[in-house]
Enzyme design. Sequence first.
Site, PDB file in Angstrom:
ATOM      1  CB  ALA A   1      58.299   6.785  26.886  1.00  0.00           C
TER       2      ALA A   1
ATOM      3  CG  ASP B   1      51.202   4.584  27.053  1.00  0.00           C
ATOM      4  OD1 ASP B   1      50.901   4.285  28.222  1.00  0.00           O
ATOM      5  OD2 ASP B   1      50.961   5.688  26.539  1.00  0.00           O
TER       6      ASP B   1
END
Length: 312
Positions: free
Chosen positions: A256, A258
């Site tokens: 998430a 990233d």
Amino acid sequence: MVHCEEGDGQVPWRGARAALVVGNYCHDVLFRDGRVVGETLGGAASFVSNVLDALSPSSPNSPSHRYVAKVGPDFAYAVAHPPLVAPSSPTTLFHAHFPSQSRPHGQSGYHGDRVLRRVRACDAILPSDLPGDADGFDFGLAAGVAGEIPPETLARMLDLCQVVLVDVQGLIRSFDPADGTVGLVPLRDTGLARLLPRIGFLKASAEEAPFVDIEEARKWCCVIVTEGKDGCRVYWKERELHVPPFPAVQIDPTGAGDSFLGGFVGGLVWGLSVPDAALLGNFFGSLTVGQIGVPKFDQRMLQTCVSLDPFL
């Protein structure tokens, strides 16, 4: 150059610019109650490229991004941006252990909802693996997850790119020598702290932020702290801004942050202000937690994304 100054928050252009993304692809195995519940492509670079590809339709005016990642000969996935293959090294492998209930506070592993272990690690990305001097980039993104970006490689990125964004997880993660459990060390104790004045943006999760010393880091660069369901906060100089979240039903939190970073960089590439780019990052982070592994974005999702700003 992107500035995150008082009264600013705007990039000085509108239109797509090229980014250099550096970080290894990984194999991720998810466990719940000791049983395997999923095996997926992992690594921050895989989530970032997924978002940037979604924001970069095939057209003459689309940005030409470059990706530098390493894997071993055992790499199991087909990807849009082929990695370098290290012939004598395995692909980085992470095991993420999710219990039925939240772990007691203080248990080893810094992720509040899982215990993360690095089981194997691929070779580091070296300065010689990066593009040559002739390939300049408007943005660079250091997206390491397993210690694969050493100080000399980050320094090379700073030479090649006008603005560099760094995910702090690649700088401050430690790995237990016995079982690979992921922990954190203070940023000031790493060899990368000296490069902070040259970094444009530093991204950290709420769990990582105490190891960064935000008050010191914000003197040198713009710091973004992701707060999960609460959105994110942007710090620079004396200013602080809360960027609201998008509603989401969490299935797997892996990647998430990233995907947030991919959305944020994508927003900057297309000329959004820093707050609007952070909002775009929140959008992609919310989409990611609702799926296992690297998410798939349908046309309806992308239309929602485009509606956030007329320049996308």
